[in-house]
Design a protein around this motif. Structure first.
Motif, PDB file in Angstrom:
ATOM      1  N   MET A 136      -1.328  21.969 -11.871  1.00 43.59           N
ATOM      2  CA  MET A 136      -2.522  21.148 -11.703  1.00 43.59           C
ATOM      3  C   MET A 136      -3.750  21.818 -12.286  1.00 43.59           C
ATOM      4  O   MET A 136      -4.543  21.189 -12.984  1.00 43.59           O
ATOM      5  N   SER A 137      -3.906  23.131 -12.022  1.00 37.34           N
ATOM      6  CA  SER A 137      -5.099  23.809 -12.515  1.00 37.34           C
ATOM      7  C   SER A 137      -5.105  23.874 -14.040  1.00 37.34           C
ATOM      8  O   SER A 137      -6.137  23.674 -14.679  1.00 37.34           O
ATOM      9  N   SER A 138      -3.925  24.145 -14.642  1.00 40.10           N
ATOM     10  CA  SER A 138      -3.871  24.223 -16.103  1.00 40.10           C
ATOM     11  C   SER A 138      -4.102  22.846 -16.728  1.00 40.10           C
ATOM     12  O   SER A 138      -4.707  22.742 -17.803  1.00 40.10           O
ATOM     13  N   LEU A 139      -3.666  21.770 -16.056  1.00 39.70           N
ATOM     14  CA  LEU A 139      -3.897  20.416 -16.557  1.00 39.70           C
ATOM     15  C   LEU A 139      -5.386  20.084 -16.548  1.00 39.70           C
ATOM     16  O   LEU A 139      -5.911  19.472 -17.475  1.00 39.70           O
ATOM     17  N   GLN A 140      -6.073  20.526 -15.492  1.00 38.83           N
ATOM     18  CA  GLN A 140      -7.517  20.280 -15.414  1.00 38.83           C
ATOM     19  C   GLN A 140      -8.257  21.016 -16.536  1.00 38.83           C
ATOM     20  O   GLN A 140      -9.165  20.462 -17.164  1.00 38.83           O
ATOM     21  N   ILE A 141      -7.850  22.261 -16.795  1.00 40.36           N
ATOM     22  CA  ILE A 141      -8.481  23.018 -17.883  1.00 40.36           C
ATOM     23  C   ILE A 141      -8.173  22.351 -19.221  1.00 40.36           C
ATOM     24  O   ILE A 141      -9.057  22.226 -20.084  1.00 40.36           O
ATOM     25  N   TYR A 142      -6.939  21.904 -19.390  1.00 45.34           N
ATOM     26  CA  TYR A 142      -6.534  21.239 -20.630  1.00 45.34           C
ATOM     27  C   TYR A 142      -7.376  19.989 -20.876  1.00 45.34           C
ATOM     28  O   TYR A 142      -7.860  19.767 -21.996  1.00 45.34           O
ATOM     29  N   ASN A 143      -7.575  19.182 -19.832  1.00 46.95           N
ATOM     30  CA  ASN A 143      -8.371  17.959 -19.971  1.00 46.95           C
ATOM     31  C   ASN A 143      -9.818  18.287 -20.345  1.00 46.95           C
ATOM     32  O   ASN A 143     -10.449  17.570 -21.130  1.00 46.95           O
ATOM     33  N   LYS A 144     -10.357  19.375 -19.797  1.00 48.27           N
ATOM     34  CA  LYS A 144     -11.722  19.777 -20.142  1.00 48.27           C
ATOM     35  C   LYS A 144     -11.802  20.225 -21.604  1.00 48.27           C
ATOM     36  O   LYS A 144     -12.776  19.939 -22.298  1.00 48.27           O
ATOM     37  N   LEU A 145     -10.756  20.921 -22.044  1.00 49.04           N
ATOM     38  CA  LEU A 145     -10.762  21.415 -23.425  1.00 49.04           C
ATOM     39  C   LEU A 145     -10.650  20.276 -24.434  1.00 49.04           C
ATOM     40  O   LEU A 145     -11.355  20.263 -25.442  1.00 49.04           O
ATOM     41  N   ILE A 146      -9.768  19.301 -24.165  1.00 46.62           N
ATOM     42  CA  ILE A 146      -9.623  18.211 -25.141  1.00 46.62           C
ATOM     43  C   ILE A 146     -10.829  17.278 -25.121  1.00 46.62           C
ATOM     44  O   ILE A 146     -11.062  16.536 -26.076  1.00 46.62           O
TER      45      ILE A 146
END
Length: 579
Positions: free
Chosen positions: A156-166
């Motif tokens: 979940m945490s890595s998905l949130q970071i990924y969404n912020k990056l894209i």
């Protein structure tokens, strides 16, 4: 045989998890300070991505975990929520690399013994052909620490970071970074675990010898330093606790001393000879005897000793001024100074004459510059402490210089000796004396950090060792075949100054001169005009004012001119020690 060596190979990700979640990693006091900067870490990351060897990590695993837990002067490699429940290790070699990796995997901030260690982000710019560029800022490229969190373990945490990056970058841009990040995650580090079957003085001596032989960083440390670190727990509770409390109080001021000079002073005042400390069996036995003394016999000498040491630190902070012991080529120079204050019952140095203060400063600077205590410190300290105890109420400047002369060391800094800083990598330990002198002279010059603050009012940890001609710019454009020669050409004293960390990251690899910026970087202006550095600011950093010298084609002439400017200030500021 009491020492067993077990070589292993650990993936970086596993190693980080071992440190933060599974086992317990501690630093002996001689391994305490983290001194790498963003350039060092960028080079480490680049080596990992390219698959280059970065050296082995060497750990000591005692048979009894209480041996480490009972060492009052060791500190955790990283603060965790209590005991991780696994094995206990001393980090004997590789602290700088491990700390850098912990920063990389923790968004550039970690806590160590309640203190924060941080760096500016290192960013990755994936190029269209599958290559990459690394930058010392998050203004160009993507923060590598965030990319590691995205690709390390989906969650979940890595998905949130990924969404912020894209949301900030394109998804295609992130995908181009993935194979490069995977090279980091899959990189394997050789780890040597030295296990001991028992922890007695003889084992400590063996580990000291092992450290001397395996150490690759040029750290001049011998039996005494390792024994003082590991046998400190054998001292009586009052001695140990008083030393530790005083030591922590000094470090809390930001001065970052090591524990060994303070222990050396205390033991000297209890009648221990410096050379006696080298004999491990006799040293351990003497500590046992000292631990049995009644507290009322120990306390007066102990209190007077730690107060003298604190006074020596305050002297250095105010009179040189020096903000951190990290700048000292040898912290052993604090021992004779503190011994003088102890012997003469000096509670405040305000009563010292201007002449005496000048002699102390010149002696202190000279010994640090020539590296007097770098080899055979025991016998040299013994002779100097004897000269101090036999002095007649004034600092024995001439007697101490005679001791230096008898050892065939110079008692004056000659110009050719100083100019060797042009041929030395001053960012390595072997060149630390030049960085020490540079800071002192910049302080004399009232230099600021290029962000509007006098460097003497900025914590040393917030100053970057800035390459005036940027390191990456020179790496790409300076034509020198031999890698060692090129490293020295980039990192010598003539090209280094001290500025604000954020400003250093903002400059990045932008050249000084406008023409070079237009030619090599596609920018309209070089960083001197872009930032708006005044002539006064440049002069205080010994940067020649002739703009032609700021061009890459005149780099060698720039270095010569700047070295002359630094030497001229040294001669003017400290004429007593200039030959």
């Amino acid at each position: 045989m009491k020492i067993f060596l077990k070589p292993e190979v650990w993936p970086i990700q596993q190693f980080i998890e071992n440190i933060t979640e599974r086992d317990n990693y501690y630093l002996p006091s001689f391994q305490r300070d983290y001194v790498w900067d963003e350039d060092d870490v960028k080079s480490l990351i680049d080596s990992i991505i390219r698959g280059y060897p970065i050296g082995a990590i060497i750990l000591w695993k005692p048979s009894d975990k209480d041996f480490i837990k009972g060492d009052p002067f060791s500190i955790p490699l990283i603060d965790t929520d209590g005991d991780n429940g696994g094995d206990y290790y001393y980090v004997i070699d590789g602290q700088q690399r491990l700390t850098s990796l912990l920063l990389l995997f923790n968004e550039w901030k970690i806590q160590r013994n309640g203190e924060e260690i941080s760096l500016e982000p290192i960013s990755l710019y994936p190029t269209p052909n599958g290559g990459y560029r690394l930058y010392k800022s998050d203004k160009r490229g993507i923060d590598i620490s965030l990319l590691l969190k995205v690709f390390a373990e989906p969650g979940m945490s890595s998905l949130q970071i990924y969404n912020k990056l894209i949301a900030k970058y394109s998804e295609d841009y992130i995908k181009k970074a993935e194979p490069i990040i995977k090279r980091i995650l899959e990189y394997k580090i050789p780890v040597y675990i030295m296990s001991t079957t028992r922890e007695d003085p003889e084992t400590v001596m063996e580990m000291a010898q092992a450290f001397i032989r395996i150490n690759k960083e040029g750290v001049r440390i011998g039996n005494v330093e390792l024994m003082l670190s590991l046998l400190a727990g054998k001292m009586g509770g009052l001695i140990r606790d008083t030393i530790y409390t005083s030591y922590k109080e000094i470090r809390d001021t930001g001065f970052e001393i090591q524990i060994q000079p303070l222990i050396r002073l205390v033991l000297s005042n209890f009648g221990f000879g410096q050379s006696q400390i080298s004999h491990v069996e006799r040293f351990a036995s003497s500590l046992d005897t000292l631990a049995k003394y009644p507290a009322d016999q120990i306390k007066p000498t102990l209190d007077k000793s730690v107060n003298a040491f604190k006074l020596a630190v305050r002297f250095i902070q105010r009179e040189l001024p020096l903000p951190s012991a990290q700048l000292l080529p040898s912290q052993q120079t604090l021992v004779p100074l503190a011994k003088y204050f102890y012997t003469e019952d000096i509670a405040e140095f305000n009563n010292l004459s201007t002449e005496e203060i000048g002699k102390i400063k010149h002696w202190f600077i000279l010994l640090n510059f020539i590296g007097y205590y770098s080899t055979s410190p025991d016998s040299k300290l013994e002779a100097d402490l004897r000269a101090i105890t036999e002095s007649s109420g004034v600092f024995p400047y001439h007697e101490l210089l005679r001791n230096v002369e008898q050892r065939k060391y110079p008692t004056k800094i000659k110009k050719d000796h100083f100019m060797r800083g042009r041929n030395v990598n001053v960012l390595k330990r072997s060149g630390r004396q030049y960085l020490f002198i540079l800071y002192l002279l910049m302080a004399q010059n009232d230099a600021d950090d290029w962000a509007g603050h006098p460097i003497t009012r900025v914590p040393y940890k917030d100053l970057a060792r800035h390459h005036i001609f940027p390191k990456e710019f020179l790496n790409q454009n300076l034509v020198i075949d031999d890698p060692t020669d090129k490293e020295i050409a980039i990192n010598n004293l003539g090209n280094i100054t001290l500025i604000d960390k954020h400003m250093n990251s903002e400059i990045g690899d932008l050249p000084l001169h406008d023409e070079d910026a237009q030619r090599y970087s596609g920018e309209d202006r070089g960083y001197i005009s872009k930032i708006g550095l005044s002539e006064s600011t440049l002069e205080k950093h010994f940067i020649p004012l002739d703009p032609d010298l700021w061009k890459l084609e005149n780099y060698e002439e720039f270095l010569r001119e700047r070295m002359e400017l630094i030497y001229f200030t040294l001669r003017r500021a400290y004429p007593r020690i200039i030959g």
